[in-house]
Each structure stands twice: as C-alpha cells, then as structure tokens.
Design a protein around this motif. Sequence first.
Motif, short mmCIF file in Angstrom:
data_model
loop_
_atom_site.label_atom_id
_atom_site.label_comp_id
_atom_site.label_asym_id
_atom_site.label_seq_id
_atom_site.Cartn_x
_atom_site.Cartn_y
_atom_site.Cartn_z
N VAL A 175 -1.98 2.65 0.39
CA VAL A 175 -0.90 3.62 0.21
C VAL A 175 0.47 2.95 0.32
CG1 VAL A 175 0.16 5.69 1.19
CG2 VAL A 175 -2.33 5.50 1.09
N ASP A 176 1.31 3.24 -0.65
CA ASP A 176 2.70 2.76 -0.62
C ASP A 176 3.49 3.67 0.31
OD1 ASP A 176 5.36 2.07 -1.12
OD2 ASP A 176 5.01 1.72 -3.24
N ILE A 177 3.98 3.10 1.41
CA ILE A 177 4.74 3.90 2.37
C ILE A 177 6.23 3.54 2.35
CG2 ILE A 177 2.76 4.37 3.87
CD1 ILE A 177 3.83 2.19 5.78
N GLU A 178 6.69 3.02 1.19
CA GLU A 178 8.09 2.61 1.06
C GLU A 178 8.45 1.70 2.24
OE1 GLU A 178 10.75 5.87 0.32
OE2 GLU A 178 9.55 6.65 -1.35
N GLY A 179 9.52 2.02 2.94
CA GLY A 179 9.93 1.20 4.08
C GLY A 179 9.34 1.65 5.39
N GLY A 180 8.34 2.56 5.31
CA GLY A 180 7.70 3.09 6.52
C GLY A 180 8.12 4.51 6.83
N PHE A 181 9.05 5.06 6.01
CA PHE A 181 9.59 6.41 6.20
C PHE A 181 10.32 6.57 7.53
CE2 PHE A 181 5.89 7.19 3.31
CZ PHE A 181 6.64 7.49 2.18
N SER A 182 10.63 5.46 8.17
CA SER A 182 11.39 5.49 9.42
C SER A 182 11.75 4.06 9.79
CB SER A 182 10.57 6.12 10.55
OG SER A 182 11.25 6.03 11.79
#
Length: 265
Positions: free
Chosen positions: A75-82
Amino acid sequence: MSFAELHRTGKPLLLPNAWDYASAAVLVAEGFAAIGTTSLGVAAAAGLPDGTGATKDETVALARRLTRLPCYVTVDIEGGFSDDPGEVAALGAELAALGVAGVNIEDGRDGGRLAEPAHQQRLIAALKDAAPGLFVNARTDTHWLGTGDDPVARVRAYRDAGADGVFVPGLTDETTIAAVVAAVDVPVNVLAGPPLRRLAELGVRRVSCGSLLFRAALEAVVRTVDAIAAGGAIPPVPSYADVQALSSPGTAAAPRSPGSPAAQR
C-alpha cells in the motif's frame, strides 16, 4: 514464496498498481502475485489531491478490500499521512493486521520539498518497530522533484533505518541506477520505463507501474466515448459478465499460479 522472496527471483518483480477493487482483481486474474496501490489513483478517484495526506481513510478502506484477493498487497501511504512517528506506526500496525504485506513511504512533501533524512528515518523505524513483518519500501523523491539531492545518501540512510527496499522514481539514467543498486544491499525499485531485461542487468529488483495504469484507464475512457461520438468502432472491452465475475469468490480467487511467468513478469 513470500512477498520479500518475490524480490529475489533473479529478475525484477513487476508490480502493477491498482486504485480500486476491480482494477486489482483483474490484475490478479491476469496472474500477478503482488499488487500495489497508486496514491494518485486513489486520490483522484475520490476527488482529492495526491501527496497532501488527504486520503488516509480511502487508503485504509481500499487495503481492507484488496486483502480479500489471493495476492500480496503493498500500500502506498504517501509520506505516512502524518509526521508523527507514533501515528505512522499505528497506521503500519493497522495495515499489517488487515493482511497487507508491505507499504511504500515517501520523503516527498507538498510544496516540492523533501523531508529531512533523519526525520524520515524515524518514520521508517517506527513502521518496522510496529509491524516487523511489513515490507517497508522507502521512496526518495530526489529525482521526482528535481531537488538535486543525492539519492545514494538517502537510500543508505533509509536502509540503515530498517527499510526492506528503496525506491527512486524518475530514475532512468543507467549510471545512476547502477550506483543506487551498488550502494545498498536491499532491493532497489524504479518506475516502469526502461526495458525490464536491461533493468535486471543493472540489478533492479522491483519495477512499479505507479499511476500509469490509472492514467491509461482514463485515456481509454476518453478514447472509447470519442469513438462512439464519431460513429467509429468501439475498442474491445471486458463484458458485463467478465467484470461481474471479478467479485465472485470462485473467479477472483482463481488467478494463475503465483509461480507462473505471468505472475513473475
């Protein structure tokens, strides 16, 4: 064969990226043993911007659906969402509990900037501490954003923080690809573009499609409706029954063997 072992078969793992259940299911039916998600596809499908941390709920909901499929899911979580390591760790633990095999976490931030390497190391370490079995693919956007930062220094830092693989999207120069591969002892991931055979010779172990398939699907939508408007021939498409079957357990659960050539492409 485990998800990690798919990166060590002697040829690159071709990882197609889905944005919803149907796009993942059709790829599984085609024989792919592992499916990634595309953050652009997930965001655009929800009417939200990519790369801004706005799609955490949509990403988790999609992961919950995709883990019903008989394949590995990363799963791509971008920058971690935090930027809080604790929150990123909690997300990693939640995804692992759903059955997700891996995540892709990037150091690119909105506004065309990169996270500080030390901070990104803390996020990676938090993921590994919370979910040791999760394959963490650490992405650096040095080339994607054109910042001029050294990708070698960053992939080494992320490997040292516990990343199981590293990813440099936008990287096409063979000399630089070879330098990144030589710099770390974990699988190196690039985006699809150069021939797979040549990437294998350079030591690349994973090739992602990124948002390419999603963008191709949008192009197919426009091309098909334009053909209808012009009175031309409609391109071949799956039938209603074909698509309906993707959600039927007996069909969706019977892709080609993970050891088949299609699954290892």
